[in-house]
Design a protein around this motif. Sequence first.
Motif, PDB file in Angstrom:
ATOM      1  N   TYR A 274       0.831   0.604   9.899  1.00  0.00           N
ATOM      2  CA  TYR A 274       1.507   0.146   8.688  1.00  0.00           C
ATOM      3  C   TYR A 274       0.657   0.480   7.470  1.00  0.00           C
ATOM      4  CZ  TYR A 274      -1.581  -3.867   9.589  1.00  0.00           C
ATOM      5  OH  TYR A 274      -2.670  -4.668   9.856  1.00  0.00           O
ATOM      6  N   PRO A 275       1.259   0.561   6.276  1.00  0.00           N
ATOM      7  CA  PRO A 275       0.508   0.965   5.074  1.00  0.00           C
ATOM      8  C   PRO A 275      -0.529  -0.080   4.696  1.00  0.00           C
ATOM      9  CG  PRO A 275       2.876   1.157   4.729  1.00  0.00           C
ATOM     10  CD  PRO A 275       2.691   0.385   5.983  1.00  0.00           C
ATOM     11  N   GLN A 276      -1.699   0.386   4.262  1.00  0.00           N
ATOM     12  CA  GLN A 276      -2.758  -0.549   3.922  1.00  0.00           C
ATOM     13  C   GLN A 276      -2.535  -1.234   2.573  1.00  0.00           C
ATOM     14  OE1 GLN A 276      -6.577   1.273   3.489  1.00  0.00           O
ATOM     15  NE2 GLN A 276      -5.815   3.047   2.367  1.00  0.00           N
ATOM     16  N   ASN A 277      -1.703  -0.652   1.724  1.00  0.00           N
ATOM     17  CA  ASN A 277      -1.486  -1.261   0.409  1.00  0.00           C
ATOM     18  C   ASN A 277      -0.234  -2.134   0.370  1.00  0.00           C
ATOM     19  OD1 ASN A 277       0.389   0.766   0.563  1.00  0.00           O
ATOM     20  ND2 ASN A 277       0.184   1.403  -1.568  1.00  0.00           N
ATOM     21  N   ARG A 278       0.316  -2.442   1.553  1.00  0.00           N
ATOM     22  CA  ARG A 278       1.516  -3.280   1.590  1.00  0.00           C
ATOM     23  C   ARG A 278       1.186  -4.624   2.217  1.00  0.00           C
ATOM     24  NH1 ARG A 278       6.794  -0.662   4.053  1.00  0.00           N
ATOM     25  NH2 ARG A 278       6.529   0.568   2.161  1.00  0.00           N
ATOM     26  N   HIS A 279       1.730  -5.669   1.623  1.00  0.00           N
ATOM     27  CA  HIS A 279       1.514  -7.015   2.151  1.00  0.00           C
ATOM     28  C   HIS A 279       2.063  -7.122   3.571  1.00  0.00           C
ATOM     29  CE1 HIS A 279       1.411 -11.328   2.495  1.00  0.00           C
ATOM     30  NE2 HIS A 279       2.715 -11.370   2.665  1.00  0.00           N
ATOM     31  N   VAL A 280       1.264  -7.720   4.450  1.00  0.00           N
ATOM     32  CA  VAL A 280       1.697  -7.949   5.822  1.00  0.00           C
ATOM     33  C   VAL A 280       2.421  -9.295   5.869  1.00  0.00           C
ATOM     34  CG1 VAL A 280       0.999  -8.156   8.230  1.00  0.00           C
ATOM     35  CG2 VAL A 280      -0.237  -6.614   6.699  1.00  0.00           C
ATOM     36  N   THR A 281       3.723  -9.255   5.987  1.00  0.00           N
ATOM     37  CA  THR A 281       4.524 -10.470   5.983  1.00  0.00           C
ATOM     38  C   THR A 281       4.341 -11.248   7.274  1.00  0.00           C
ATOM     39  OG1 THR A 281       6.414  -9.319   6.963  1.00  0.00           O
ATOM     40  CG2 THR A 281       6.276  -9.348   4.543  1.00  0.00           C
ATOM     41  N   HIS A 282       4.780 -12.499   7.246  1.00  0.00           N
ATOM     42  CA  HIS A 282       4.710 -13.342   8.445  1.00  0.00           C
ATOM     43  C   HIS A 282       5.493 -12.708   9.582  1.00  0.00           C
ATOM     44  CE1 HIS A 282       5.282 -17.621  10.296  1.00  0.00           C
ATOM     45  NE2 HIS A 282       4.342 -16.938  10.903  1.00  0.00           N
ATOM     46  N   ARG A 283       6.668 -12.171   9.290  1.00  0.00           N
ATOM     47  CA  ARG A 283       7.491 -11.574  10.353  1.00  0.00           C
ATOM     48  C   ARG A 283       6.820 -10.341  10.953  1.00  0.00           C
ATOM     49  NH1 ARG A 283      10.104 -11.201   5.519  1.00  0.00           N
ATOM     50  NH2 ARG A 283      10.385  -9.137   4.589  1.00  0.00           N
TER      51      ARG A 283
END
Length: 301
Positions: A274-283
């Motif tokens: 997954y992209p490192q600059n994107r927030h990792v959501t709970h889901r």
Amino acid sequence: MDQLMAIRAFTRVVETGNFTRAADSLNMPNATLSKLVKSLEAHLGVRLLQRTTRRVMTTPEGREYYEKASRILIDLEDIDTSFIVSRNKPHGHLHIHVGGSTARDVLIPALPDFLSRYPDIRLDLGVADRPVDLISGNIDCVIRGGPLDDSSLIARHIGNASLITCTTPEYLKMFGIPAYPEELSNGHKLISYLSPLTGRAFPFRFQRDGEKKEIKPDHRIGVNESNAHLAAAIAGMGIIQTFTYSIKQELKQGALVEILHEWRPPVYPFHVVYPQNRHVTHRLRVFIAWLVEVFPEAVKG
């Protein structure tokens, strides 16, 4: 101007490279998104985006603003998540991309368990062997096999799959059973898996007691999609190397048989990326944790 919404609009345009895709991902009209970006530029007194008929690019000021603004959005989402995760079940929409045979034989058979655990999460599966751009495609994560060479992505190892060299019994009756990997270059008909990105054939790889061999096939047929690659072998066109998890039934029923037992290919690592600059959501966090739990068992040969 809603500055926070304008910042979100601007960052999504940068990430997707397109006003229309950005508007779709934020569920707003294209005209509204365009107005927000223009208002943000007027507020800052600088041009953030350079628009042409074919693409949208950041100006130097836009690139600097994006790097700082995206970090703020991630921090804000982390703050929000820390307050709601403990009280709410994971919910929302996940976009996942996965290769053809991995989807068919590993992920989809296991998904009923995930959906029963997390009934409020909705999944969209993109299934194709060709690599995708996670940012422009607005994809949350990719299940990817093989070596990783993109440093802009975060990867978590989820398991190793075994590979097998096999063909049909009828083929072996006609062409004989090879005893060593080198014999594959002498009159045998090979079915190559072609890189969906470059079109080049992946070599046949073997190892035994630390010794490694690589055969670059002069193939009879090449296929760039994993399910079709397997179908070519079942149709009797030649020898393939494929994942053991993909041919459990064919081996059990005798439609395919393993050859070169002592020269198994090296194991093949899988990662969720997954992209490192994107927030990792709970889901997304619970999906990754679930993959780490179930994937190793699902790919067993």
